[in-house]
Structure formats: C-alpha cells, structure tokens
Write an enzyme that holds these catalytic residues in place. Sequence first.
Site, PDB file in Angstrom:
ATOM      1  N   ASP A 258      30.101  27.594  10.710  1.00  0.00           N
ATOM      2  CA  ASP A 258      29.284  26.879   9.721  1.00  0.00           C
ATOM      3  C   ASP A 258      28.880  27.839   8.604  1.00  0.00           C
ATOM      4  O   ASP A 258      28.256  27.437   7.625  1.00  0.00           O
ATOM      5  CB  ASP A 258      28.023  26.331  10.408  1.00  0.00           C
ATOM      6  CG  ASP A 258      27.154  25.510   9.466  1.00  0.00           C
ATOM      7  OD1 ASP A 258      27.692  24.583   8.825  1.00  0.00           O
ATOM      8  OD2 ASP A 258      25.946  25.793   9.348  1.00  0.00           O
ATOM      9  N   GLU A 263      30.510  33.074   1.623  1.00  0.00           N
ATOM     10  CA  GLU A 263      30.132  31.681   1.336  1.00  0.00           C
ATOM     11  C   GLU A 263      29.340  31.528   0.043  1.00  0.00           C
ATOM     12  O   GLU A 263      29.349  30.458  -0.567  1.00  0.00           O
ATOM     13  CB  GLU A 263      29.323  31.088   2.496  1.00  0.00           C
ATOM     14  CG  GLU A 263      27.937  31.672   2.662  1.00  0.00           C
ATOM     15  CD  GLU A 263      27.132  30.971   3.754  1.00  0.00           C
ATOM     16  OE1 GLU A 263      27.650  30.835   4.867  1.00  0.00           O
ATOM     17  OE2 GLU A 263      25.989  30.564   3.476  1.00  0.00           O
ATOM     18  N   HIS A 295      27.720  25.380   5.930  1.00  0.00           N
ATOM     19  CA  HIS A 295      26.321  25.772   6.155  1.00  0.00           C
ATOM     20  C   HIS A 295      25.404  24.540   6.216  1.00  0.00           C
ATOM     21  O   HIS A 295      24.420  24.452   5.479  1.00  0.00           O
ATOM     22  CB  HIS A 295      25.845  26.747   5.076  1.00  0.00           C
ATOM     23  CG  HIS A 295      24.761  27.665   5.565  1.00  0.00           C
ATOM     24  ND1 HIS A 295      24.723  29.004   5.283  1.00  0.00           N
ATOM     25  CD2 HIS A 295      23.667  27.434   6.349  1.00  0.00           C
ATOM     26  CE1 HIS A 295      23.659  29.557   5.849  1.00  0.00           C
ATOM     27  NE2 HIS A 295      23.006  28.610   6.505  1.00  0.00           N
ATOM     28  N   GLN A 296      25.769  23.617   7.090  1.00  0.00           N
ATOM     29  CA  GLN A 296      24.993  22.381   7.199  1.00  0.00           C
ATOM     30  C   GLN A 296      24.256  22.260   8.531  1.00  0.00           C
ATOM     31  O   GLN A 296      23.639  21.225   8.811  1.00  0.00           O
ATOM     32  CB  GLN A 296      25.914  21.159   7.032  1.00  0.00           C
ATOM     33  CG  GLN A 296      26.881  20.933   8.204  1.00  0.00           C
ATOM     34  CD  GLN A 296      27.663  19.643   8.076  1.00  0.00           C
ATOM     35  OE1 GLN A 296      28.612  19.566   7.321  1.00  0.00           O
ATOM     36  NE2 GLN A 296      27.283  18.627   8.833  1.00  0.00           N
TER      37      GLN A 296
END
Length: 335
Positions: A258, A263, A295-296
């Site tokens: 994730d 990122e 990244h949730q």
Amino acid sequence: MKVACFSTKSYDKEGFDRLLPEYGHEFTYFELKLDEKTVSLAIGFDAICSFVNDHLDETTLDKLAQMKIKNVVLRCAGYNQVDLKKAAELGIRICRVPAYSPEAVAEHAVALLLTLSRKTHKAYNRVRENNFSLEGLTGFNINGKTVGVIGTGAIGSAFCRIMKGFGCKILAFDLFENKDLKNLGITYVSLEDLLKQSAIISLHCPLTPETQHLINGKTISLMPEGVVLINTSRGALIETKAVIRALKKRKIGYLGIDVYEQEEHIFFRNLSEEILMDEEIARLMTFPNVLITGHQAFLTKEALAQISKVTLENLNELGKGDLLTNEVKWRSETK
Ligand code: NAD
C-alpha cells in the site's frame, strides 16, 4: 487558530468541516503539498496541518520559523517526513494522530493478503466479461500458515489478532514485546528467525534510519521460497530493486503493498492521462503476483472521523500551551 491545511483531499475537508464549528479553529485548505516552495502560502497562519508526503525538512521548517509558525499538526501516525531535530532546535512543536484506527490499516493488510491468496481481483475482472473459467485462479489457504509480523505496535497488534482468528501461527519481532500478544499465544523471535520461518511477512514498524531498507537482498535471502510480503507501513522499509530481483526469481511469491519507496511523486493523484516515468513501479505492475494500492490503508470513515477529531484536539492543546498528549519529540538516541 488559523490553520493552513496542505495536501488536502475532499475527504479531509469533509472530515474537518463537520467538526470545525465545535472546535472553533479556522481552516484554509490547500491542495498543494507542503514543501520549501509552497510553505509561503502559510504566511499569517498560526499552524500547519500536514500529511504523509508533505516535506517538513530543514529548509521548510526554517521558513516556518521565520514566519513565526511554531505549531504543526500531522494528520497521520507516521512522522518520518519530519526533521524532528531541526523542529526541536527551532521550537516548533509537532503533534500527530498516533492511533486513529489501527484496525483500518490492519484490515487493509489482510485485504491485500486475501486478494493475493484468492485472486479475487482477477476473478472480478473475468466474471464481468462472462469469463467463468477457473484456470489460473488456484489460491492458497492462510489457515495454518506461519505469519511473521515486524512491529507489534497498534497496527501490528491488530493484525496479529486478525491472523490469530485465521488459525495462523504468529511470530513477531519488535524492539519491545507486547505482553497481551504473548498471552494470545504469539511468539517473539529474532528478526532472523522470523524471516527464515514465516510463509507470510507483514511490515508494521515505522520508517526510521534503522528500518530503512529492512527488506533488502540479504534479508530476502533468508526468507523461504515463495514468501508472501505485505507492506502497509512505509515504502522505504523495502529496497524496491531487491524485491524486483526476488520477484523475477520467484523467491518472493506474492507482494502486496500500500506504500512505495518513491510514492511521493505518484500517489494521491490521478495520473491516468500521464506517462508514468517511474520505472520501478512500472516494473512492479507487470508482475501477476503483485498487488499495489495507493496508500489507502487508513481510508475508512471511522479512521477519518478520528483523524479530524484528534487533530483538532491537538490544536486545542497547542493553543492553550497545555502539555501535549500526542507530541512527537526528537530523541537523540534514535537520530
Ligand atoms: P506504533 O508506534 O503503535 O507501532 C510501531 C511499532 O514498531 C512499535 O511497537 C515499535 O516498538 C516498533 N518498532 C520500532 N522500530 C522497530 C524496529 N527497528 N524493528 C522492529 N520494530 C520496531 O505505530 P502504528 O500505529 O502501529 O503504525 C505503524 C506504522 O504504520 C506507522 O509508523 C506508519 O508508518 C504506518 N501507517 C501506515 C498507514 C497507511 O495508510 N498505509 C496508516 C497509518 C500508519
């Protein structure tokens, strides 16, 4: 307080706007990420509200101090993006939201694991095209597997408890042992033993100078063939190049992430009409046994409500000059 809120998304705004009348702070929302170039937007504000990929490095903190802004509230748990030493020198106080919903992140780690183990993402696409073939959809049971959990704080503990329910044997590694987990039958071992014995490894420690590239060529070589690696913590815990090499050799059987090392330049934005310039994430996406989310893991209704509430309470304490419940302080022994 007048608060400049950076990296704002619609869900952040909704969460804060719902509670602001109760707390009386005034939020101005900026979509831009906080860095040395955008920090000047905060001129005239009393505090900064920032998120995981905002830069609170030496230069940005210096500029904040010049603007007489001494209050920073992070609307996240991790604080690796903050130069805490510099903040301490400048008298800038940093608060975070330590445990807004550990279960939200732990459940997302489980979602990645279950998706990889039962290929539900592939099944979903097939069935929508009237393809009911089961060829290539053989999965594996999680029940009975040895699961290694690195970092058994709030999120790691929640993950351990869920995996216990799946009937797994759980090995843990942390700098500190958690008695409650030991009472649940979870065994603390050395990092080396965990890496050697776990069929599934999930990362839940923070990113620090000590944990950066914790997963590298050497540590991967200790893992069993076909290991499942899950990372919902911070991208740089994994040396991406080493993981790509291990995926090519099938040493890593499945990867669910994730978070991603680079990122910052990719996540939280719609880049569907752009050319993806990051070769490593592009390579990762070509593997059939890799699942990436942007990244949730934190993104549940419950977690967002808690993030807004604790952030506003942190602002209240900063405003009153009270003792700060959720202050992040520089510790000379760690940096
Ligand atoms: P926490 O502080 O409760 O727990 C972290 C644990 O890691 C602690 O028990 C600590 O002792 C341990 N640890 C520290 N250094 C270690 C090391 N070198 N080796 C092994 N263990 C070590 O934090 P948490 O709330 O459980 O969050 C863990 C991490 O998850 C955060 O630091 C953050 O990076 C990440 N996170 C990600 C998301 C997301 O949306 N993907 C959301 C929240 C948090």
